[in-house]
Design an enzyme around this catalytic site. Sequence first.
Site, PDB file in Angstrom:
ATOM      1  N   GLY A 135      29.915  82.264  38.679  1.00  0.00           N
ATOM      2  CA  GLY A 135      29.431  81.167  39.516  1.00  0.00           C
ATOM      3  C   GLY A 135      30.580  80.360  40.088  1.00  0.00           C
TER       4      GLY A 135
ATOM      5  CG  ASN B  46      29.696  81.217  44.959  1.00  0.00           C
ATOM      6  OD1 ASN B  46      29.144  80.354  44.283  1.00  0.00           O
ATOM      7  ND2 ASN B  46      29.048  82.272  45.446  1.00  0.00           N
TER       8      ASN B  46
ATOM      9  N   GLY C 247      32.043  75.512  39.121  1.00  0.00           N
ATOM     10  CA  GLY C 247      32.776  76.775  39.054  1.00  0.00           C
ATOM     11  C   GLY C 247      33.909  76.846  40.052  1.00  0.00           C
TER      12      GLY C 247
ATOM     13  CE1 TYR D 198      20.456  75.004  33.656  1.00  0.00           C
ATOM     14  CE2 TYR D 198      20.394  72.796  32.698  1.00  0.00           C
ATOM     15  CZ  TYR D 198      21.098  73.815  33.316  1.00  0.00           C
ATOM     16  OH  TYR D 198      22.444  73.660  33.585  1.00  0.00           O
TER      17      TYR D 198
END
Length: 368
Positions: free
Chosen positions: A87, A89, A93, A245
């Site tokens: 992650g 991008n 991250g 989550y």
Amino acid sequence: MVGTFLCYLYLLSHYRVRVAGFVAVTVLCLLLQCGFPSRIEANMLSKKQVLIVILALLAYYWIKYVKQGPVYTTDKRLDGKTVLITGGNAGVGKATAIEFAKLGARVVIASRNVQKSQKAKYDIIEEAGNKNVFAMQLDLENFNSIKSFVKQFDKEQEHLHYLINNAGVMGIDGITDYGYHRVFGINHFGTFLLTNLLMKTIKETSKRSPARIVNVSAGLYKLGALDFDYIRSETNGYFSDLKMYGQSKLANIMFTIKLSKLLKGFDVTTYSMHPGAIKSEIGTSFQQSSILNFAYKIISPIFFREGFYGAQTIMYCSLDDNVTKHSGGYFSNCKQEDLTEIAMNDGASQKLWDISVEVTQKYLNENW
């Protein structure tokens, strides 16, 4: 007075103000509000001036500790070290990739969207001044993609010193073909399989240089003990999505603790961490609701941190010399935090591990 206070908030939110700067800006606000005196008078501050000072102090505290948080600094260089960030991008991250690249590391960002990752790669190179940044495709929902990614990574990279398991999703619907909610599947099972498939490379690297694994979790793990029935069910609304989550983030913590025990005897340490409430793309599914989108636009500028500040605890766990004695620990704001009892349940942790092996068995190597 309101205008002065808003000016103060703007200054604090756009610059990383230290204590000296805080004092200077406070004095400036007082002078702007009350006028520049021709001489210093030895009288008490007026109620108006006291209110301005109190508001200034509150604003400083809010910006410094809620909107920003601690900034980790180091004089280490990471030339010759390899970092893999899932992650990488966007959001935390990408910010983490920039920080590692600035220190000279060889950085690999792995994400599902290749086109977006290529753009992020050039952004990181430009900001960090380090050309050793690479983008690879990785879909943590697809076990075949994970296996192919690891095969390609091992072919192109000789070592892996830092594995940053950052990628995650929330607010998406559906059940995987192996019978678990997609959020839990991506955030836990995908991370579990990736880490295990990379374990041979990590162990080999640790024979020559220490290696670290950092799993990005969240404070929402506290929403409830791991419910093995719930993680196999559909969610039915905003709060149900948050709980799912949280379940996946609890699993990340349990995975971290289990890894630290299994890796004793190797120079590999593991950490889970909470980056804080971050302005990122992870909750974009929620924003499809007009009400939630409106609420997000109001709340995020006030409460949510930029990715740079979310990356600081990752860097702390990755680079600090003293943190190695706390392998398996949970960190937030660049310090260790005690876990609640639900995260320390050995029985649930072992059951999670056994289920994870069962789910990914077809793709696992004999790396242990």
